[in-house]
Design a protein around this motif. Structure first.
Motif, PDB file in Angstrom:
ATOM      1  N   LYS A  41       0.831  -1.445   0.007  1.00 17.65           N
ATOM      2  CA  LYS A  41       0.301  -0.033  -0.146  1.00 17.65           C
ATOM      3  C   LYS A  41       0.702   0.996  -0.035  1.00 17.65           C
ATOM      4  O   LYS A  41       0.192   1.910  -0.395  1.00 17.65           O
ATOM      5  N   THR A  42       1.915   1.656   0.859  1.00 15.48           N
ATOM      6  CA  THR A  42       2.801   3.054   0.634  1.00 15.48           C
ATOM      7  C   THR A  42       3.709   2.356   0.049  1.00 15.48           C
ATOM      8  O   THR A  42       5.152   2.853   0.144  1.00 15.48           O
ATOM      9  N   TRP A  44       4.718   2.983  -2.592  1.00 14.13           N
ATOM     10  CA  TRP A  44       5.062   3.922  -3.775  1.00 14.13           C
ATOM     11  C   TRP A  44       5.598   5.139  -2.479  1.00 14.13           C
ATOM     12  O   TRP A  44       6.061   6.091  -3.634  1.00 14.13           O
ATOM     13  N   LEU A  45       5.182   5.594  -1.966  1.00 14.46           N
ATOM     14  CA  LEU A  45       5.764   6.293  -0.956  1.00 14.46           C
ATOM     15  C   LEU A  45       7.325   6.156  -0.614  1.00 14.46           C
ATOM     16  O   LEU A  45       8.781   6.937  -0.731  1.00 14.46           O
ATOM     17  N   GLN A 100       9.136   0.812   8.062  1.00 19.14           N
ATOM     18  CA  GLN A 100       8.232  -0.685   7.230  1.00 19.14           C
ATOM     19  C   GLN A 100       8.799  -1.676   6.945  1.00 19.14           C
ATOM     20  O   GLN A 100       8.538  -2.635   6.860  1.00 19.14           O
TER      21      GLN A 100
END
Length: 126
Positions: A41-42, A44-45, A100
């Motif tokens: 989900k993250t 791209w960040l 992460q």
């Protein structure tokens, strides 16, 4: 009891599909963890932060070159302050990416635990 023995006992009680899923949850090396951080989900960040991190490193290198090329005290202070700011920002970005990666490790271990509980409950039902 050693980890290998526990893993073997768990695999004996699982079906083929469950055993294959369990094998996919094994410990990953650092590069695999980094690649996994760029997915999800993250992802791209994390990818944007990686590009920003590379840009900050290039700016830091430029500041270091300018720092060693100048003889004026005010410019020394300016280039060293800019270099330190780049290093601090790079450290913060790196910490976020490491968190992460750690989150993904914790989720993987939770999935392993869920699978172990499911296998135990399946074994107790028989």
């Amino acid at each position: 009891m050693k980890k290998e023995k526990i893993d073997d006992l768990i695999k004996e009680t699982l079906t083929r599909e469950e055993a294959k899923f369990y094998d996919e949850l094994e410990e990953q090396n650092l590069l695999a963890k980094l690649g996994q951080a760029h997915k999800g989900k993250t992802g791209w960040l994390v990818s944007v932060m990686t590009f920003v991190h590379i840009g900050l490193f290039l700016i830091f290198a430029y500041c270091a070159v300018r720092f060693f090329d100048t003889q004026v005290t005010n410019e020394l202070i300016t280039w060293s302050a800019a270099g330190f700011l780049c290093m601090i920002a790079m450290g913060m970005l790196k910490l976020y990416i490491w968190m992460q990666m750690d989150k993904n490790d914790i989720l993987r271990e939770l999935k392993r635990l869920e699978l172990q509980v499911a296998a135990l409950s399946h074994k107790l039902e028989k």
